[in-house]
Design a protein around this motif. Structure first.
Motif, PDB file in Angstrom:
ATOM      1  N   ARG A 196      -2.429  -4.274  -9.348  1.00 54.44           N
ATOM      2  CA  ARG A 196      -2.870  -3.728  -8.074  1.00 54.44           C
ATOM      3  C   ARG A 196      -1.850  -4.065  -6.996  1.00 54.44           C
ATOM      4  O   ARG A 196      -1.308  -5.160  -6.970  1.00 54.44           O
ATOM      5  CB  ARG A 196      -4.249  -4.273  -7.700  1.00 54.44           C
ATOM      6  CG  ARG A 196      -5.361  -3.827  -8.646  1.00 54.44           C
ATOM      7  CD  ARG A 196      -6.685  -4.470  -8.300  1.00 54.44           C
ATOM      8  NE  ARG A 196      -6.648  -5.917  -8.476  1.00 54.44           N
ATOM      9  CZ  ARG A 196      -7.668  -6.734  -8.170  1.00 54.44           C
ATOM     10  NH1 ARG A 196      -8.792  -6.229  -7.661  1.00 54.44           N
ATOM     11  NH2 ARG A 196      -7.563  -8.039  -8.358  1.00 54.44           N
ATOM     12  N   ILE A 197      -1.656  -3.091  -6.085  1.00 59.00           N
ATOM     13  CA  ILE A 197      -0.608  -3.195  -5.074  1.00 59.00           C
ATOM     14  C   ILE A 197      -1.255  -3.546  -3.736  1.00 59.00           C
ATOM     15  O   ILE A 197      -2.237  -2.916  -3.321  1.00 59.00           O
ATOM     16  CB  ILE A 197       0.168  -1.869  -4.965  1.00 59.00           C
ATOM     17  CG1 ILE A 197       0.757  -1.496  -6.329  1.00 59.00           C
ATOM     18  CG2 ILE A 197       1.265  -1.964  -3.923  1.00 59.00           C
ATOM     19  CD1 ILE A 197       1.320  -0.089  -6.390  1.00 59.00           C
ATOM     20  N   PHE A 198      -0.669  -4.573  -3.058  1.00 58.78           N
ATOM     21  CA  PHE A 198      -1.202  -5.016  -1.771  1.00 58.78           C
ATOM     22  C   PHE A 198      -0.061  -5.053  -0.755  1.00 58.78           C
ATOM     23  O   PHE A 198       1.112  -5.249  -1.112  1.00 58.78           O
ATOM     24  CB  PHE A 198      -1.818  -6.410  -1.892  1.00 58.78           C
ATOM     25  CG  PHE A 198      -2.983  -6.470  -2.840  1.00 58.78           C
ATOM     26  CD1 PHE A 198      -4.273  -6.231  -2.397  1.00 58.78           C
ATOM     27  CD2 PHE A 198      -2.776  -6.776  -4.183  1.00 58.78           C
ATOM     28  CE1 PHE A 198      -5.355  -6.291  -3.268  1.00 58.78           C
ATOM     29  CE2 PHE A 198      -3.851  -6.842  -5.055  1.00 58.78           C
ATOM     30  CZ  PHE A 198      -5.145  -6.598  -4.603  1.00 58.78           C
ATOM     31  N   VAL A 199      -0.455  -4.886   0.533  1.00 61.09           N
ATOM     32  CA  VAL A 199       0.502  -5.016   1.635  1.00 61.09           C
ATOM     33  C   VAL A 199      -0.146  -5.831   2.754  1.00 61.09           C
ATOM     34  O   VAL A 199      -1.370  -5.896   2.864  1.00 61.09           O
ATOM     35  CB  VAL A 199       0.933  -3.628   2.181  1.00 61.09           C
ATOM     36  CG1 VAL A 199       1.702  -2.832   1.145  1.00 61.09           C
ATOM     37  CG2 VAL A 199      -0.273  -2.839   2.674  1.00 61.09           C
ATOM     38  N   ARG A 200       0.722  -6.475   3.546  1.00 62.24           N
ATOM     39  CA  ARG A 200       0.252  -7.232   4.718  1.00 62.24           C
ATOM     40  C   ARG A 200       1.353  -7.162   5.749  1.00 62.24           C
ATOM     41  O   ARG A 200       2.523  -7.397   5.441  1.00 62.24           O
ATOM     42  CB  ARG A 200      -0.056  -8.669   4.350  1.00 62.24           C
ATOM     43  CG  ARG A 200      -0.504  -9.526   5.535  1.00 62.24           C
ATOM     44  CD  ARG A 200      -0.758 -10.940   5.113  1.00 62.24           C
ATOM     45  NE  ARG A 200      -1.983 -11.011   4.316  1.00 62.24           N
ATOM     46  CZ  ARG A 200      -2.284 -12.049   3.521  1.00 62.24           C
ATOM     47  NH1 ARG A 200      -1.432 -13.048   3.395  1.00 62.24           N
ATOM     48  NH2 ARG A 200      -3.422 -12.056   2.855  1.00 62.24           N
ATOM     49  N   LYS A 201       0.969  -6.828   6.978  1.00 62.21           N
ATOM     50  CA  LYS A 201       1.973  -6.618   8.015  1.00 62.21           C
ATOM     51  C   LYS A 201       2.583  -7.936   8.485  1.00 62.21           C
ATOM     52  O   LYS A 201       3.813  -8.066   8.610  1.00 62.21           O
ATOM     53  CB  LYS A 201       1.361  -5.872   9.197  1.00 62.21           C
ATOM     54  CG  LYS A 201       2.406  -5.320  10.158  1.00 62.21           C
ATOM     55  CD  LYS A 201       1.815  -4.250  11.042  1.00 62.21           C
ATOM     56  CE  LYS A 201       2.916  -3.537  11.831  1.00 62.21           C
ATOM     57  NZ  LYS A 201       2.385  -2.443  12.671  1.00 62.21           N
ATOM     58  N   ILE A 240      -4.050  -5.069   2.741  1.00 60.93           N
ATOM     59  CA  ILE A 240      -4.547  -3.718   2.423  1.00 60.93           C
ATOM     60  C   ILE A 240      -4.177  -3.396   0.983  1.00 60.93           C
ATOM     61  O   ILE A 240      -3.024  -3.581   0.570  1.00 60.93           O
ATOM     62  CB  ILE A 240      -3.928  -2.656   3.366  1.00 60.93           C
ATOM     63  CG1 ILE A 240      -4.249  -2.974   4.822  1.00 60.93           C
ATOM     64  CG2 ILE A 240      -4.408  -1.257   2.998  1.00 60.93           C
ATOM     65  CD1 ILE A 240      -3.538  -2.061   5.814  1.00 60.93           C
ATOM     66  N   GLN A 241      -5.145  -2.925   0.214  1.00 62.37           N
ATOM     67  CA  GLN A 241      -4.863  -2.507  -1.162  1.00 62.37           C
ATOM     68  C   GLN A 241      -4.502  -1.025  -1.179  1.00 62.37           C
ATOM     69  O   GLN A 241      -5.220  -0.197  -0.621  1.00 62.37           O
ATOM     70  CB  GLN A 241      -6.055  -2.760  -2.073  1.00 62.37           C
ATOM     71  CG  GLN A 241      -5.782  -2.383  -3.532  1.00 62.37           C
ATOM     72  CD  GLN A 241      -6.951  -2.660  -4.447  1.00 62.37           C
ATOM     73  OE1 GLN A 241      -7.963  -3.238  -4.011  1.00 62.37           O
ATOM     74  NE2 GLN A 241      -6.838  -2.289  -5.705  1.00 62.37           N
ATOM     75  N   ILE A 242      -3.411  -0.694  -1.828  1.00 60.20           N
ATOM     76  CA  ILE A 242      -2.949   0.689  -1.945  1.00 60.20           C
ATOM     77  C   ILE A 242      -3.337   1.191  -3.333  1.00 60.20           C
ATOM     78  O   ILE A 242      -2.729   0.794  -4.341  1.00 60.20           O
ATOM     79  CB  ILE A 242      -1.424   0.786  -1.722  1.00 60.20           C
ATOM     80  CG1 ILE A 242      -1.035   0.137  -0.385  1.00 60.20           C
ATOM     81  CG2 ILE A 242      -0.990   2.234  -1.773  1.00 60.20           C
ATOM     82  CD1 ILE A 242      -1.681   0.761   0.818  1.00 60.20           C
TER      83      ILE A 242
END
Length: 352
Positions: free
Chosen positions: A328-333, A340-342
């Motif tokens: 699972r792919i995640f991002v954080r600013k 946020i999960q993409i």
């Protein structure tokens, strides 16, 4: 005398009314004459020897040697002197009025007949002139009826087609939703089949290399105990981009997801502990220039493309962190913001 079979020499009228009038029979020509027609009121003395005016005028005069006929006697009596105490004759003004009335009647009758003939002529002419128009109008009505029938057929077919299209659109929407769910399940299954795998990138290639020894050496460097039996399969895979100068990646299949997570966590800890000397080719026994070596989860083709798109989007939107955990792919600013999960490409719009 009876007049049922008489031949008339005066008015030649044998209607029932004239048969009731008095008449005389000519002893010479045998023709019958009304008293009124020959202007007499009383019968002559010798009725059986009476001759009509025509026969009398054709007979020779008595005492003459030539055969000159007797003067023709007019059947109409001439004007007589007015008797004493008799009514005065009509004046000339009354005669003129009668003549005018007669002329008016004649003119009226002629005008009526003329109007009738003119009307008949006009009606006939108009009918002849309008006949082509009538035929043309009839043809247009027939054409309009035909076109109306065809239009109704097309309209009904259009309604049926619209209903079918609506049904197909609803069915297509259902299929898309089902396919979306199936596609997501397929991606998850495909990723789950790689749950024991790790991808080692940017390891220099040698012709006679042993990829198993490379992985065991990497485990020793990051201090993760792995034996040969913990590596069921290990191989290099083809490049996704044949023009790339990067070495082919090594796919390592470990005995369990737990062992995979241990090796991945040990690599991350090693890089954090050695920020100036992160894992590189020299740690694996390669001489020459040092090149960084990366260890990551083995992503499915779908997740790999999504991860690449996420990294590009994160760079555009100034996101600091992009990582993968269990496929699972995640991002954080930033450090303190929520991750946020993409899940798919549509989720990229959430990165603002």
């Amino acid at each position: 005398m009876a007049g049922g079979d008489a031949r008339w020499g005066c008015c030649e009228s044998g209607n029932e009314a004239n048969l009731q009038e008095k008449f005389l029979l000519c002893s010479t020509c045998g023709r019958s004459y009304h008293y009124f027609c020959i202007s007499i009121k009383e019968p002559p003395n010798n009725i059986s020897a009476w001759k009509c005016p025509t026969c009398m005028s054709s007979a020779p005069k008595v005492g003459r040697s030539d055969s000159t006929p007797i003067r023709n006697v007019s059947m109409n009596r001439g004007p007589k002197r007015q008797a004493i105490a008799s009514p005065s004759p009509p004046s000339s003004s009354s005669k003129e009025n009668d003549i005018r009335c007669i002329i008016k009647e004649i003119i009226g009758e002629e005008l009526s007949e003329m109007l009738v003939r003119i009307n008949e002529t006009i009606v006939g002419t108009i009918s002849r002139e309008l006949e082509p128009l009538r035929l043309e109008m009839q043809g247009m009505r027939d054409s309009m009826s035909f076109m109306n029938e065809k239009f109704e057929e097309i309209r009904k077919k259009q309604e049926i087609s619209n209903e079918r299209i609506m049904n197909l659109e609803a069915e297509n929407a259902e299929l898309k939703a089902a396919m979306g769910g199936m596609s997501e399940r397929f991606v998850n299954l495909e990723q789950q089949s790689r749950s024991n795998n790790l991808e080692v990138q940017c390891v220099p290639e040698n012709k006679n290399e042993n990829v198993y020894k490379i992985i065991t050496q990497l485990a020793r460097v990051v201090k993760c105990e792995i034996s040969d039996k913990d590596i069921p399969h290990c191989t290099r895979v083809a490049k996704s981009n044949s023009s790339s100068t990067r070495p082919r990646s090594i796919i390592v299949q470990l005995a369990s997801p737990k062992l995979r997570d241990q090796l991945l966590a040990a690599t991350i800890h090693f890089n954090k502990s050695n920020p100036q000397e992160k894992l590189n080719s020299s740690h694996l026994g390669y001489a020459g220039p040092k090149s960084p070596v990366y260890v990551a989860e083995h992503l499915s083709p779908t997740n790999r493309a999504l991860h690449a798109a996420t990294r590009i989007k994160a760079k555009e939107m100034n996101y600091k962190y992009v990582w993968v955990r269990n496929g699972r792919i995640f991002v954080r600013k930033n450090e303190g913001t929520e991750h946020i999960q993409i899940r798919n490409n549509s989720n990229l719009s959430r990165m603002v």
